[in-house]
Design a protein around this motif. Structure first.
Motif, short mmCIF file in Angstrom:
data_model
loop_
_atom_site.label_atom_id
_atom_site.label_comp_id
_atom_site.label_asym_id
_atom_site.label_seq_id
_atom_site.Cartn_x
_atom_site.Cartn_y
_atom_site.Cartn_z
N ILE A 6 0.81 -1.21 0.00
CA ILE A 6 0.00 0.00 0.00
C ILE A 6 0.85 1.26 0.00
O ILE A 6 0.44 2.27 0.52
CB ILE A 6 -0.97 -0.02 1.19
CG1 ILE A 6 -2.01 1.07 1.03
CG2 ILE A 6 -0.26 0.08 2.47
CD1 ILE A 6 -3.12 1.01 2.02
N ALA A 7 2.04 1.22 -0.57
CA ALA A 7 2.91 2.38 -0.57
C ALA A 7 2.21 3.59 -1.19
O ALA A 7 2.43 4.71 -0.78
CB ALA A 7 4.20 2.07 -1.31
N ALA A 8 1.32 3.36 -2.14
CA ALA A 8 0.56 4.45 -2.74
C ALA A 8 -0.92 4.26 -2.46
O ALA A 8 -1.75 4.43 -3.32
CB ALA A 8 0.83 4.49 -4.22
N VAL A 9 -1.29 4.00 -1.33
CA VAL A 9 -2.56 3.56 -0.75
C VAL A 9 -3.20 2.50 -1.62
O VAL A 9 -3.83 2.75 -2.62
CB VAL A 9 -3.52 4.70 -0.45
CG1 VAL A 9 -4.80 4.11 0.09
CG2 VAL A 9 -2.94 5.63 0.60
N ALA A 10 -2.95 1.39 -1.13
CA ALA A 10 -3.47 0.10 -1.49
C ALA A 10 -3.84 -0.24 -2.89
O ALA A 10 -4.90 0.12 -3.35
CB ALA A 10 -4.58 -0.25 -0.60
N ASP A 142 2.37 16.25 1.06
CA ASP A 142 2.93 15.11 1.79
C ASP A 142 2.45 15.12 3.25
O ASP A 142 2.22 14.06 3.84
CB ASP A 142 4.46 15.13 1.73
CG ASP A 142 4.98 14.87 0.31
OD1 ASP A 142 4.26 14.19 -0.46
OD2 ASP A 142 6.06 15.36 -0.01
N GLN A 143 2.30 16.30 3.83
CA GLN A 143 1.73 16.39 5.17
C GLN A 143 0.30 15.85 5.18
O GLN A 143 -0.09 15.10 6.07
CB GLN A 143 1.75 17.83 5.68
CG GLN A 143 3.14 18.35 6.00
CD GLN A 143 3.12 19.79 6.48
OE1 GLN A 143 2.11 20.49 6.40
NE2 GLN A 143 4.27 20.25 6.98
N ALA A 144 -0.47 16.22 4.16
CA ALA A 144 -1.86 15.73 4.05
C ALA A 144 -1.87 14.21 3.89
O ALA A 144 -2.72 13.52 4.49
CB ALA A 144 -2.56 16.40 2.88
N ALA A 145 -0.93 13.67 3.13
CA ALA A 145 -0.85 12.22 2.95
C ALA A 145 -0.54 11.53 4.28
O ALA A 145 -1.14 10.49 4.60
CB ALA A 145 0.20 11.86 1.90
#
Length: 194
Positions: A6-10, A142-145
């Motif tokens: 899930i490195a880039a959300v699943a 990136d903070q939001a992620a």
């Protein structure tokens, strides 16, 4: 072949038997669903076949990544079904294992889309700083992620408890990392063992 991380959300219609948590031959449980070791081992074999060049003799092949992928695909596929999430489209899958991982990814995407980002805890902020990536130095996206990952880790931990998810320790899958390697310990969701 899909790799399940899930490195880039699943990124089942599975044969499962009802049983209790102390039965022999069970790979994992999601609520009352008992998924047999033979089912998961069959997926491991499919993953092995897909990842092995037939021209090269398999000597000392490490099956651990295949075993982890099989367990996680089945786990999230079963969890999504238990949650009554909409069935993902698996028409493009090349085999049963690919279909299972496609389902799992689709269900994870649905779970991810339904969480509200949250601020990171002091411990999480300190962990990021220890990893050399202080939160305040990240780009806003990136903070939001990171805030979305924090919320997703909470949601998954809650669903694992609510749906009584348990995995046989034989498979060596005791956590689900939401981030790629290099971020060990940050947003790793513990998977209960049976």
């Amino acid at each position: 072949m899909r790799t399940f991380r899930i490195a880039a959300v699943a990124s089942v219609g599975l044969l499962a038997l009802a049983g209790c948590g102390t039965e022999q031959g069970a790979a994992l449980f999601v609520g009352d669903e008992r998924i047999s070791e033979s089912t998961v081992d069959g997926y491991v074999e499919l993953a092995e076949e897909a990842n092995t060049d037939p021209e090269i003799e398999a000597v000392n092949l490490d099956l651990a990544p295949n075993r982890e992928s099989a367990v996680l695909c089945v786990l999230f596929s079963e969890l999504g079904q238990a949650m009554d999430l909409p069935e993902p489209d698996t028409a493009a899958a090349v085999d049963d294992f690919d279909a299972e991982c496609t389902r799992a990814s689709g269900y994870l995407d649905a779970i991810s889309a339904d969480v509200e980002p949250r601020e990171l805890t002091e411990d999480e902020l300190a962990h990021m700083a220890d990893l050399g990536a202080p939160f305040e130095q990240l780009a806003p996206e990136d903070q939001a992620a990171m805030e979305a990952y924090a919320a997703l880790s909470d949601a998954l931990a809650g669903y694992f408890e609510e749906y009584d998810v348990r995995v046989n320790p034989r498979y060596g899958v005791d956590a689900f990392p939401l981030l790629a390697e290099g971020a060990e310990g940050l947003f790793e969701v513990e998977i209960p063992q049976r």
